[in-house]
Design a protein around this motif. Structure first.
Motif, PDB file in Angstrom:
ATOM      1  N   THR A 137       5.755  95.973  77.644  1.00  0.00           N
ATOM      2  CA  THR A 137       4.535  96.781  77.598  1.00  0.00           C
ATOM      3  C   THR A 137       4.251  97.373  78.963  1.00  0.00           C
ATOM      4  O   THR A 137       4.290  96.680  79.986  1.00  0.00           O
ATOM      5  N   HIS A 182       2.939  95.245  82.142  1.00  0.00           N
ATOM      6  CA  HIS A 182       1.906  94.292  81.713  1.00  0.00           C
ATOM      7  C   HIS A 182       2.337  92.891  82.125  1.00  0.00           C
ATOM      8  O   HIS A 182       3.478  92.475  81.859  1.00  0.00           O
ATOM      9  N   PRO A 183       1.462  92.129  82.782  1.00  0.00           N
ATOM     10  CA  PRO A 183       1.879  90.809  83.287  1.00  0.00           C
ATOM     11  C   PRO A 183       2.160  89.788  82.193  1.00  0.00           C
ATOM     12  O   PRO A 183       2.967  88.864  82.389  1.00  0.00           O
ATOM     13  N   ASP A 184       1.538  89.934  81.031  1.00  0.00           N
ATOM     14  CA  ASP A 184       1.650  88.908  79.995  1.00  0.00           C
ATOM     15  C   ASP A 184       2.452  89.355  78.770  1.00  0.00           C
ATOM     16  O   ASP A 184       2.883  88.505  77.989  1.00  0.00           O
ATOM     17  N   GLU A 185       2.618  90.667  78.571  1.00  0.00           N
ATOM     18  CA  GLU A 185       3.302  91.163  77.374  1.00  0.00           C
ATOM     19  C   GLU A 185       4.589  91.864  77.778  1.00  0.00           C
ATOM     20  O   GLU A 185       4.547  92.945  78.374  1.00  0.00           O
ATOM     21  N   THR A 205       4.032  99.775  74.147  1.00  0.00           N
ATOM     22  CA  THR A 205       4.925  98.637  73.978  1.00  0.00           C
ATOM     23  C   THR A 205       6.235  99.092  73.364  1.00  0.00           C
ATOM     24  O   THR A 205       6.232  99.763  72.311  1.00  0.00           O
ATOM     25  N   ASP A 211      -1.802 101.371  76.694  1.00  0.00           N
ATOM     26  CA  ASP A 211      -0.709 100.391  76.714  1.00  0.00           C
ATOM     27  C   ASP A 211       0.357 100.834  75.721  1.00  0.00           C
ATOM     28  O   ASP A 211       0.067 101.031  74.524  1.00  0.00           O
TER      29      ASP A 211
END
Length: 713
Positions: free
Chosen positions: A128, A122-125, A142, A140
């Protein structure tokens, strides 16, 4: 505490045909040298296991893999050639290779790679991973410190049918599948449960892919759920109308009544099942804990230590549309009126509904769902791209847990859903071998079938509560006798074309679910006993650990409980024999008077004050209804004008008994029904037997020895 013992035949024991006189587990020679899977010794061992020629025999187990699941059934036991042995070995290695590892980022990514699921960070989290589940789903996952923090599932169904909350409820199930079960260590949590759910999503997406016609299996399942839920809510409302407004847990009691007696309870992402499930039986459904930490969850799913829920997982599978009716996408499998009045001219009406003039379910028959023509195909002879094609997909109900039924019932259910039983299903397997002792050689596979009454034994401790409130623990020695071996099959899945087919077979399924649930507690044995020598963590072979001390609270001699099973359709029958409470006194004076079990039996024969064992025969009718057909606890009086069958009481003749008032006969009939209801409530033969003994004491004390003349309390 349970001490299982191996099954045997009565009157004498016989070794199974394929058993070996050698020990079932022999420590390897040479210290810690273990056999590799590709060694000649391992091939020989596998051959010996499949041919029954000594060696480790049927005692071999590999990571919990059963011999039947590896293609080594007793029906195929014969000397295999080199190619056959290699094929079996490759199958073993393939199964082991596919077993998912423990929960971690590395194991999850490896599982996705093996399953063909694309993934990316995931690019932002941070922590994840985005799992792309075909064209209709994204998941998703995490991680935080290599442990699962959260799972979020999104599908196209969330946009088309947001009221179902499929993604939100599915996310909870996927998260639970990656976390330890109650009492399980974090180190022992594997990806197995998550992998099963992932494969289910992949299958639904693959079947509905554009190259297969683009029919959404998600929408098809959602349509079936909408109709079944409509039926469930109607039946639940009808049951609530018969209950008192101030009844405790009335809502959940009505729900469980519909679950076990009506059309079942449909749930979308309910419990631990991802997708649509139809619950049709709950063991001990009447038992609701007094103290609830999470009331809604416990009441809906049941306490796992008390209840077992039998359900059907409704899914889709590949099937040629020319051979079986394909899936249809519709919410209109049932009318808005739900029911229709009984009509003798209706060819589909039930005979019971017509005779009793009761309404029946108003099922509808939706129109077929056709595929769109493939625009990319310009071949004039491409018949697969023509308009009017039907999807090569059908509905299938998968049993959780698998249900054992007699062979005749298996054939009957197959005919109801319109399929023919497979020829390979005709094996000599029985209920005892499939449901109670799966780790042993099935009694049907032995040469003694039909010559002896098969018997299996077990021992366990039972909590006994006396009338004064005193509690103590007593050992129960339980024996199950099966005079006639009825060949049986395990129901794992059944295809269907209309949900009404599933609802119609639920009453029969409950018969055998109830029978299995009652017998599993006292007689089920999951696997063989541990070997005499066990490998220590360091790899050195040594003696087994010291067994725990026996329960010091166990008092009195053990109680012998005998159960006889008739599994022949149409009605399973259980006959329970348990010693009369006045046969052998269980206090110290009685123990001295009666001595050992043998002297106790002799005392029974010589002392007229000792009474015969309590005997109750229970028939398991449709919908799991337990009906007492025979018993010797109560004297059932005859009605006026009927001398036949009148109870014989000391000092009275049959004519006098025939003049018993009808009200008295109805009272006794209610007491007899109460016996069956008590077994339905407790769901345990041992607990029920102790209750019977306490009731008999109360009966005889209240009626001066005439058990039929007082209320059972």
């Amino acid at each position: 505490m349970t001490t299982p013992t191996p099954s045997n035949n009565t009157p004498s024991r016989h070794l199974p045909t394929f058993s070996s006189p050698a020990p079932r587990s022999v420590p390897p020679t040479g210290g810690t040298n273990m056999l590799s899977y590709d060694s000649p010794a391992m091939l020989n061992m596998l051959h010996d296991a499949s041919s029954g020629m000594g060696g480790v025999g049927m005692g071999i187990t590999m990571s919990g893999l059963g011999m039947s699941s590896l293609g080594m059934s007793a029906s195929s036991m014969g000397r295999a050639d080199e190619a056959e042995r290699s094929r079996r070995l490759q199958k073993i290695l393939e199964v082991i290779r596919k077993k998912p590892g423990r929960v971690s980022e590395q194991s999850l990514l490896f599982l996705c790679k093996v399953s063909g699921v694309p993934y990316e960070k995931h690019p932002d989290e941070p922590g994840t991973w985005i799992l792309v589940i075909g064209d209709e789903g994204v998941c998703d996952v995490t991680f935080l410190n290599n442990e699962i923090e959260n799972v979020k599932l999104q599908t196209n169904l969330d946009e088309e049918r947001p009221e179902l909350h499929f993604g939100a409820t599915g996310s909870k199930i996927l998260t639970k599948s990656l976390r330890p079960l109650p009492g399980q260590s974090k180190l022992n949590v594997t990806l197995e449960r998550f992998s099963e759910n992932l494969q289910k999503l992949l299958t639904m997406d693959k079947l509905g892919a554009p190259q297969n016609g683009g029919v959404s299996c998600y929408n098809a399942i959602a349509g079936v759920y909408a109709s079944l839920r409509k039926l469930f809510e109607h039946e639940k409302k009808t049951d609530l109308a018969t209950r008192s407004p101030d009844e405790r847990h009335r809502n959940h009691r009505a729900e469980r009544e519909v679950l076990c007696k009506k059309s079942g309870r449909p749930r979308l992402n309910g419990g631990s099942c991802l997708g649509l499930s139809l619950d049709y039986w709950m063991h001990r459904r009447h038992v609701i804990p007094h103290s609830l930490t999470t009331p809604s969850a416990i009441l809906e799913d049941g306490d796992p230590d008390i209840h077992q829920v039998y359900s059907l997982s409704i899914e889709c599978e590949s099937s040629p549309s020319t051979l079986y009716t394909p899936i249809r996408i519709s919410n209109d499998w049932i009318s808005d009126a739900i029911e229709k009045p009984a009509d003798a001219n209706d060819a589909h009406a039930s005979i019971d509904n017509i005779l009793h003039n009761t309404p029946s379910i108003d099922w509808l028959d939706p129109k077929p769902t056709y595929l769109e023509p493939l625009a990319q195909v310009h071949d004039a002879i491409g018949l697969d791209s023509a308009a009017g094609r039907l999807p090569n997909i059908r509905f299938v109900a998968k049993f959780n847990p698998p249900l054992v039924v007699p062979l005749a019932v298996h054939i009957q259910l197959s005919q109801i859903v319109g399929i023919e039983p497979r020829t390979e299903d005709f094996r000599a397997t029985t209920f005892v071998g499939l449901a109670l002792r799966p780790a042993e050689v099935d009694p049907g596979m032995t040469n003694t079938t039909g010559e002896f009454t098969h018997e299996i034994r077990n021992s366990r401790s039972m909590l006994v509560i006396e009338r004064a409130g005193k509690q103590f623990t007593r050992m129960h020695n339980t024996s199950l006798y099966v005079p006639t071996m009825e060949y049986s099959r395990t129901l794992e899945s059944l295809p269907f074309s209309h949900p009404k087919q599933i609802v119609e077979i639920l009453p029969v399924l409950r018969q055998y679910a109830a029978t299995t649930a009652v017998l599993k507690d006292p007689f089920f044995e999951k696997g063989p006993k541990p070997p005499r020598f066990l490998p220590a963590p360091g790899g050195v072979w040594g003696p087994p650990p010291t067994p725990p001390p026996e329960n010091p609270k166990i008092t009195g001699p053990p109680l012998q409980v005998d159960v006889s099973l008739s599994y022949t359709p149409p009605t399973p029958r259980l006959t329970i024999h348990i010693p009369h409470p006045h046969t052998i006194n269980e206090n110290s004076e009685g123990s001295e008077a009666c001595g050992s079990a043998i002297l106790g039996r002799l005392f029974e024969l010589l002392d007229s004050s000792c009474k015969p064992p309590l005997s109750v025969t229970v028939d398991v009718h449709v919908n799991g209804e337990l009906v007492v057909s025979e018993q010797n606890l109560l004297s059932v009086p005859a009605l006026k004008g009927s001398a036949e069958g009148a109870g014989e009481a000391e000092g009275k003749d049959a004519d006098a008994d025939a003049d018993v008032d009808m009200d008295e006969a109805e009272k006794v009939e209610q007491k007899v029904k109460r016996l069956g209801k008590a077994l339905d409530i407790c769901g345990d033969v041992g607990v029920w037997g102790e209750w019977l003994r306490r009731e008999v004491v109360q009966l005889e004390e209240g009626s001066d020895g005439e058990a039929g003349d007082n209320n059972t309390g």
